[in-house]
Design a protein around this motif. Structure first.
Motif: not given
Length: 190
Positions: A57-58, A61, A65, A69, A149-151, A178, A182-184
């Motif tokens: 996932e990351a 990052a 970040t 995750v 959490i996602f891009n 963070i 880009e990430y939420r």
């Protein structure tokens, strides 16, 4: 593996804990207690799966970040809701959840490394040291209880679905370190 918050008597000792540059120690709340990670500790299959999902996932990052995750995974385990309800292990969260990384190239590369771990990869060893304290619940969650959490660029449909249900999902953050562009992160309200 981590201390509780109970006050313990202090005894004077002549020994001192020393760490080399290759060791990782984590302090919480101004050195009130340590969680010590020995990079030679053996990882369980569940821990490997946890780490590989985060890698998938990351891996590109920053560390914060990656930790976010890890916290979302543990938040789903500690407070099971939605599709991961009634889970009894972290592995079940990873199986029941929509982590796109599972079976992907970064996940598989990390899992290969973890299954034949020779401590040669700084990238994966840093990831392990960053997220294992979260797995053991020895690091305070800074995400506000986020379950997602996602891009943003790769998940426009998920973002739209979460934002379309404000009575069900609340945005967490932004968080220092963070990128909110880009990430939420979101938390399930019920």
């Amino acid at each position: 593996l981590c201390a509780n918050d109970e006050e313990q008597p202090v005894t004077q000792t002549t020994s001192v804990m020393t760490l080399s540059k290759n060791d990782s120690a984590y302090s919480v709340a101004g050195l009130e207690y340590y969680w010590y990670y020995d990079k030679h500790d053996t990882l369980t299959e569940e821990q490997k799966h946890f780490i590989a999902v985060i890698a998938g996932e990351a891996i590109g990052a920053n560390t914060k970040t990656q930790k976010a995750v890890a916290h979302t995974i543990m938040n789903r385990f500690k407070e099971p809701r939605d599709v991961w309800s009634n889970v009894t292990s972290v592995s079940e969260v990873l199986i029941k959840s929509q982590y796109n990384a599972v079976g992907g190239p970064q996940y598989n590369a990390c899992m290969t490394y973890l299954n034949h771990r020779d401590h040669s990869s700084e990238l994966y060893e840093n990831l392990i040291a960053a997220v294992i304290p979260i797995y053991f619940e020895c690091e305070t969650d800074f995400t506000g209880g986020a379950h997602y959490i996602f891009n943003v660029n790769g998940s426009a449909s998920l973002l739209a679905a979460l934002e379309a249900q404000p009575n069900r999902y609340v945005k967490c953050g932004p968080f220092e370190g963070i990128s909110d562009i880009e990430y939420r992160m979101y938390r399930c309200k019920w």
